[in-house]
Every structure is written in C-alpha cells, then in structure tokens.
Design a protein around this motif. Structure first.
Motif, short mmCIF file in Angstrom:
data_model
loop_
_atom_site.label_atom_id
_atom_site.label_comp_id
_atom_site.label_asym_id
_atom_site.label_seq_id
_atom_site.Cartn_x
_atom_site.Cartn_y
_atom_site.Cartn_z
N GLY A 94 0.80 -1.22 0.00
CA GLY A 94 0.00 0.00 0.00
C GLY A 94 0.83 1.27 0.00
O GLY A 94 0.33 2.35 0.28
N ASN A 95 2.10 1.15 -0.32
CA ASN A 95 2.99 2.31 -0.39
C ASN A 95 3.12 2.79 -1.82
O ASN A 95 2.71 2.12 -2.75
CB ASN A 95 4.37 1.96 0.17
CG ASN A 95 4.35 1.77 1.65
OD1 ASN A 95 3.74 2.54 2.37
ND2 ASN A 95 5.03 0.74 2.13
N ARG A 96 3.74 3.93 -1.96
CA ARG A 96 4.04 4.48 -3.29
C ARG A 96 5.52 4.80 -3.34
O ARG A 96 6.13 5.16 -2.33
CB ARG A 96 3.23 5.74 -3.55
CG ARG A 96 1.73 5.47 -3.62
CD ARG A 96 0.95 6.68 -4.04
NE ARG A 96 1.15 7.78 -3.10
CZ ARG A 96 0.83 9.04 -3.35
NH1 ARG A 96 0.30 9.37 -4.50
NH2 ARG A 96 1.03 9.98 -2.45
N PRO A 97 6.12 4.73 -4.53
CA PRO A 97 7.53 5.09 -4.63
C PRO A 97 7.71 6.57 -4.31
O PRO A 97 6.82 7.38 -4.60
CB PRO A 97 7.89 4.78 -6.08
CG PRO A 97 6.61 4.62 -6.79
CD PRO A 97 5.55 4.30 -5.80
N PRO A 98 8.84 6.95 -3.72
CA PRO A 98 9.06 8.35 -3.36
C PRO A 98 8.88 9.32 -4.53
O PRO A 98 8.39 10.43 -4.35
CB PRO A 98 10.51 8.38 -2.86
CG PRO A 98 10.85 6.99 -2.51
CD PRO A 98 9.98 6.11 -3.36
N ILE A 99 9.24 8.88 -5.72
CA ILE A 99 9.15 9.76 -6.87
C ILE A 99 7.70 10.15 -7.19
O ILE A 99 7.44 11.19 -7.78
CB ILE A 99 9.84 9.11 -8.11
CG1 ILE A 99 10.13 10.13 -9.18
CG2 ILE A 99 9.04 7.97 -8.64
CD1 ILE A 99 11.21 11.09 -8.82
N SER A 100 6.74 9.32 -6.78
CA SER A 100 5.34 9.60 -7.09
C SER A 100 4.64 10.44 -6.02
O SER A 100 3.51 10.86 -6.19
CB SER A 100 4.56 8.30 -7.29
OG SER A 100 4.41 7.63 -6.06
N VAL A 101 5.33 10.70 -4.92
CA VAL A 101 4.77 11.54 -3.85
C VAL A 101 5.34 12.93 -4.04
O VAL A 101 6.54 13.15 -3.86
CB VAL A 101 5.12 10.98 -2.46
CG1 VAL A 101 4.55 11.87 -1.36
CG2 VAL A 101 4.62 9.54 -2.32
N ARG A 102 4.50 13.85 -4.45
CA ARG A 102 4.96 15.19 -4.84
C ARG A 102 5.89 15.83 -3.82
O ARG A 102 6.92 16.40 -4.17
CB ARG A 102 3.75 16.08 -5.11
CG ARG A 102 4.10 17.41 -5.69
CD ARG A 102 2.82 18.20 -6.01
NE ARG A 102 3.14 19.51 -6.47
CZ ARG A 102 3.17 19.86 -7.74
NH1 ARG A 102 2.86 18.98 -8.66
NH2 ARG A 102 3.48 21.08 -8.10
N SER A 103 5.57 15.73 -2.54
CA SER A 103 6.39 16.38 -1.52
C SER A 103 7.76 15.70 -1.35
O SER A 103 8.69 16.30 -0.84
CB SER A 103 5.66 16.40 -0.19
OG SER A 103 5.39 15.09 0.25
N LYS A 104 7.87 14.45 -1.77
CA LYS A 104 9.13 13.73 -1.61
C LYS A 104 9.95 13.66 -2.89
O LYS A 104 11.15 13.40 -2.86
CB LYS A 104 8.85 12.30 -1.13
CG LYS A 104 8.25 12.20 0.23
CD LYS A 104 8.02 10.75 0.60
CE LYS A 104 7.38 10.61 1.97
NZ LYS A 104 7.13 9.21 2.30
#
Length: 119
Positions: A94-104
């Motif tokens: 249920g996680n997302r790669p860091p690149i897909s999280v705008r703030s990260k």
C-alpha cells in the motif's frame, strides 16, 4: 566424538523440529524464513552473507549495486543478488515510490540519489 560431547554441545533434533514448527506457524504480518542453530557451548560460526534485493529499474538500487564488490572485499561477505519487482512490493504494502509523492519527489531526486552517487 559425538558420544563424548557434553549435553550442551549437542543439537537436540526435537528442539530443531520445534524451531521449524515455530517458523511454519508464524503470523504472515511478521515473518522470517531463516533460523540459526548452534550448540550452547559450541563455537558459532557466522557466515557473512548479504542478500541484495533490487529492482532493475531503480536508480538507487543501481547505485547501491556499484558498492557491492567493495563491501564484499572489505568484509569477506558473500553477496547474493535477489531481483524483485519493487512496484509489486509497493502495491502489496500500500505504499508508493518516493518519486510519485509530490512532496518527496524533489528531495528524492536532488538529495538522496545525488548523495548516493557521490558515495
């Protein structure tokens, strides 16, 4: 030689079987697939082994991979390459790669990867 060993120096087959049964019964949310066995008074010989899980498409995994031969030479560890599909891990957990999280994403691309590349 086996008969001359003190009781603490012999591995009890029933205890080994119990340990494997505990591995079999472990909850799926917290599990391990390894166990180490040694007699109480025996010398524990540690094999230096590194399981390197990586995704071919991960720039971070590539940068880590470039350091493995030095790590093996410095420590005497045996490296075992274990390819995985990181997307499947993210989906399952249920996680997302860091690149897909705008703030990260910005931090990941400009700081983490750059720092690893310099190492």
């Amino acid at each position: 030689a086996y008969a001359k060993k003190a009781q603490d120096g012999i591995l009890n087959p029933d205890h080994i079987a119990d340990q494997y049964w505990m591995l079999h019964c472990q909850p799926v949310t917290t599990w391990t697939h390894e166990s180490g066995f040694a007699p109480l008074d025996g010398e524990i010989l540690m094999q230096k082994k590194l399981d390197f899980y990586f995704d071919f498409g991960s720039p971070a995994a590539y940068l880590a991979y470039t350091q493995l031969s030095k790590l093996a030479a410095d420590t005497g560890a045996q490296i075992e390459l274990k390819p995985i599909l990181l997307g499947g891990v993210f989906q399952t957990t249920g996680n997302r790669p860091p690149i897909s999280v705008r703030s990260k994403a910005h931090i990941f691309l400009t700081t983490s990867i750059a720092r690893q590349a310099l190492a």
